[in-house]
Scaffold this motif. Structure first.
Motif, PDB file in Angstrom:
ATOM      1  N   GLU A  79       0.829  -1.203   0.000  1.00 51.13           N
ATOM      2  CA  GLU A  79       0.000   0.000   0.000  1.00 51.13           C
ATOM      3  C   GLU A  79       0.871   1.264   0.000  1.00 51.13           C
ATOM      4  N   THR A  80       0.484   2.224  -0.836  1.00 52.19           N
ATOM      5  CA  THR A  80       1.126   3.538  -0.847  1.00 52.19           C
ATOM      6  C   THR A  80       0.213   4.494  -0.095  1.00 52.19           C
ATOM      7  N   VAL A  81       0.780   5.133   0.923  1.00 54.49           N
ATOM      8  CA  VAL A  81      -0.001   5.994   1.814  1.00 54.49           C
ATOM      9  C   VAL A  81       0.584   7.401   1.787  1.00 54.49           C
ATOM     10  N   ARG A  82      -0.288   8.365   1.639  1.00 48.85           N
ATOM     11  CA  ARG A  82       0.092   9.777   1.735  1.00 48.85           C
ATOM     12  C   ARG A  82      -0.123  10.185   3.187  1.00 48.85           C
ATOM     13  N   LEU A  83       0.965  10.495   3.878  1.00 47.94           N
ATOM     14  CA  LEU A  83       0.907  10.911   5.278  1.00 47.94           C
ATOM     15  C   LEU A  83       0.977  12.434   5.323  1.00 47.94           C
ATOM     16  N   VAL A  84      -0.069  13.053   5.849  1.00 46.34           N
ATOM     17  CA  VAL A  84      -0.096  14.511   5.976  1.00 46.34           C
ATOM     18  C   VAL A  84       0.136  14.819   7.447  1.00 46.34           C
ATOM     19  N   LEU A  85       1.249  15.497   7.729  1.00 53.51           N
ATOM     20  CA  LEU A  85       1.652  15.802   9.095  1.00 53.51           C
ATOM     21  C   LEU A  85       1.280  17.235   9.417  1.00 53.51           C
ATOM     22  N   HIS A  86       0.465  17.412  10.467  1.00 55.71           N
ATOM     23  CA  HIS A  86       0.029  18.737  10.910  1.00 55.71           C
ATOM     24  C   HIS A  86       0.722  19.047  12.237  1.00 55.71           C
ATOM     25  N   ASN A  87       1.427  20.165  12.317  1.00 55.70           N
ATOM     26  CA  ASN A  87       2.040  20.589  13.574  1.00 55.70           C
ATOM     27  C   ASN A  87       1.085  21.557  14.256  1.00 55.70           C
ATOM     28  N   ASP A  88       0.390  21.069  15.280  1.00 55.32           N
ATOM     29  CA  ASP A  88      -0.572  21.881  16.027  1.00 55.32           C
ATOM     30  C   ASP A  88       0.086  22.667  17.152  1.00 55.32           C
ATOM     31  N   GLY A  89       1.385  22.484  17.345  1.00 56.27           N
ATOM     32  CA  GLY A  89       2.065  23.104  18.476  1.00 56.27           C
ATOM     33  C   GLY A  89       2.717  24.430  18.150  1.00 56.27           C
ATOM     34  N   GLN A  90       3.460  24.915  19.148  1.00 59.76           N
ATOM     35  CA  GLN A  90       4.231  26.146  19.031  1.00 59.76           C
ATOM     36  C   GLN A  90       5.713  25.856  18.805  1.00 59.76           C
ATOM     37  N   LEU A  91       6.083  24.567  18.848  1.00 57.43           N
ATOM     38  CA  LEU A  91       7.461  24.131  18.672  1.00 57.43           C
ATOM     39  C   LEU A  91       7.633  23.451  17.322  1.00 57.43           C
ATOM     40  N   LEU A  92       8.847  23.480  16.815  1.00 59.91           N
ATOM     41  CA  LEU A  92       9.180  22.717  15.621  1.00 59.91           C
ATOM     42  C   LEU A  92       9.084  21.226  15.955  1.00 59.91           C
ATOM     43  N   HIS A  93       8.479  20.448  15.065  1.00 63.39           N
ATOM     44  CA  HIS A  93       8.424  18.996  15.217  1.00 63.39           C
ATOM     45  C   HIS A  93       8.875  18.377  13.900  1.00 63.39           C
ATOM     46  N   GLU A  94       9.159  17.097  13.957  1.00 61.06           N
ATOM     47  CA  GLU A  94       9.522  16.389  12.739  1.00 61.06           C
ATOM     48  C   GLU A  94       8.935  14.992  12.757  1.00 61.06           C
ATOM     49  N   PHE A  95       8.897  14.406  11.581  1.00 57.76           N
ATOM     50  CA  PHE A  95       8.431  13.038  11.383  1.00 57.76           C
ATOM     51  C   PHE A  95       9.558  12.288  10.709  1.00 57.76           C
ATOM     52  N   VAL A  96       9.986  11.198  11.334  1.00 58.66           N
ATOM     53  CA  VAL A  96      11.009  10.338  10.741  1.00 58.66           C
ATOM     54  C   VAL A  96      10.496   8.910  10.817  1.00 58.66           C
ATOM     55  N   LEU A  97      10.397   8.265   9.689  1.00 58.90           N
ATOM     56  CA  LEU A  97       9.943   6.886   9.584  1.00 58.90           C
ATOM     57  C   LEU A  97      11.166   5.986   9.572  1.00 58.90           C
ATOM     58  N   GLY A  98      11.105   4.843  10.258  1.00 58.80           N
ATOM     59  CA  GLY A  98      12.247   3.938  10.266  1.00 58.80           C
ATOM     60  C   GLY A  98      11.988   2.701  11.095  1.00 58.80           C
ATOM     61  N   ASP A  99      13.071   2.100  11.558  1.00 64.65           N
ATOM     62  CA  ASP A  99      12.936   1.009  12.520  1.00 64.65           C
ATOM     63  C   ASP A  99      13.482   1.506  13.852  1.00 64.65           C
ATOM     64  N   LYS A 100      13.145   0.816  14.930  1.00 65.35           N
ATOM     65  CA  LYS A 100      13.492   1.305  16.270  1.00 65.35           C
ATOM     66  C   LYS A 100      14.987   1.517  16.440  1.00 65.35           C
ATOM     67  N   ALA A 101      15.797   0.594  15.978  1.00 67.09           N
ATOM     68  CA  ALA A 101      17.249   0.723  16.148  1.00 67.09           C
ATOM     69  C   ALA A 101      17.763   1.968  15.437  1.00 67.09           C
ATOM     70  N   GLN A 102      17.301   2.208  14.221  1.00 67.36           N
ATOM     71  CA  GLN A 102      17.735   3.374  13.454  1.00 67.36           C
ATOM     72  C   GLN A 102      17.279   4.659  14.137  1.00 67.36           C
ATOM     73  N   LEU A 103      16.025   4.700  14.617  1.00 69.43           N
ATOM     74  CA  LEU A 103      15.527   5.902  15.281  1.00 69.43           C
ATOM     75  C   LEU A 103      16.248   6.147  16.604  1.00 69.43           C
ATOM     76  N   ASP A 104      16.488   5.080  17.369  1.00 71.37           N
ATOM     77  CA  ASP A 104      17.227   5.232  18.633  1.00 71.37           C
ATOM     78  C   ASP A 104      18.605   5.833  18.391  1.00 71.37           C
ATOM     79  N   GLU A 105      19.301   5.314  17.397  1.00 64.57           N
ATOM     80  CA  GLU A 105      20.648   5.796  17.078  1.00 64.57           C
ATOM     81  C   GLU A 105      20.620   7.257  16.626  1.00 64.57           C
ATOM     82  N   HIS A 106      19.671   7.565  15.767  1.00 66.54           N
ATOM     83  CA  HIS A 106      19.570   8.930  15.246  1.00 66.54           C
ATOM     84  C   HIS A 106      19.169   9.903  16.355  1.00 66.54           C
TER      85      HIS A 106
END
Length: 166
Positions: A79-106
């Protein structure tokens, strides 16, 4: 200088330049910059998708309570999914897709270098009050992760899961 020393110094300089070039490629000048020009590289959690081929759109909200809403997604393999990320906050946020080991390291690297900028078709910064998009083809089954790797956000629990089933 003797020839061996000159050769060793030249090799060291070449290796350092290669390492810096690789680091710049992975952590480039602008987070999310160059998405259109990057190659669609296969990752363990899938491959960049074409928004025109997305079978659905999922809206994910990011907030200053360090949460994604929703923080769990289920998709079918292929499946191809279009992910639309909305930042509702006052701070900069980011979205990073990956696996747990890669995200932990990053995330650990981001704590050491909080101003580090990086690029990839599976990641994106979203300014306060703004939105952005990632289109992804989940072509491998498994459970994968996403998170906000801004220093401290990931550690505060700004994470989520994607279950990819047959």
């Amino acid at each position: 200088m003797n020839t061996a020393l000159v050769s060793t110094l030249a090799l060291a300089a070449l290796l350092q330049a290669s390492i810096l070039d690789a680091a710049e490629h992975e952590h480039g000048a602008g987070h999310g910059a160059g998405h259109a020009t990057q190659n669609a590289e296969q990752k363990p959690w899938g491959i960049p998708g074409d928004a025109a081929e997305a079978t659905r759109t999922v809206h994910i909200r990011m907030n200053d309570q360090m949460r994604f809403v929703p923080d769990r997604l289920e998709v079918k393999a292929g499946e191809t999914v279009r992910l639309v990320l909305h930042n509702d906050g006052q701070l900069l946020h980011e979205f990073v897709l990956g696996d747990k080991a890669q995200l932990d390291e990053h995330a650990a690297m981001m704590l050491q270098q909080p101003n580090m900028a990086h690029t990839g078709m599976y990641m994106l910064h979203v300014q306060p009050g703004e939105e952005g998009e990632v289109t992804w083809t989940f072509d491998r089954t498994g459970t994968f992760d996403f998170g906000c790797l801004i220093a401290g956000h990931y550690q505060a629990g700004m994470v989520g899961k994607v279950a990819v089933t047959q």
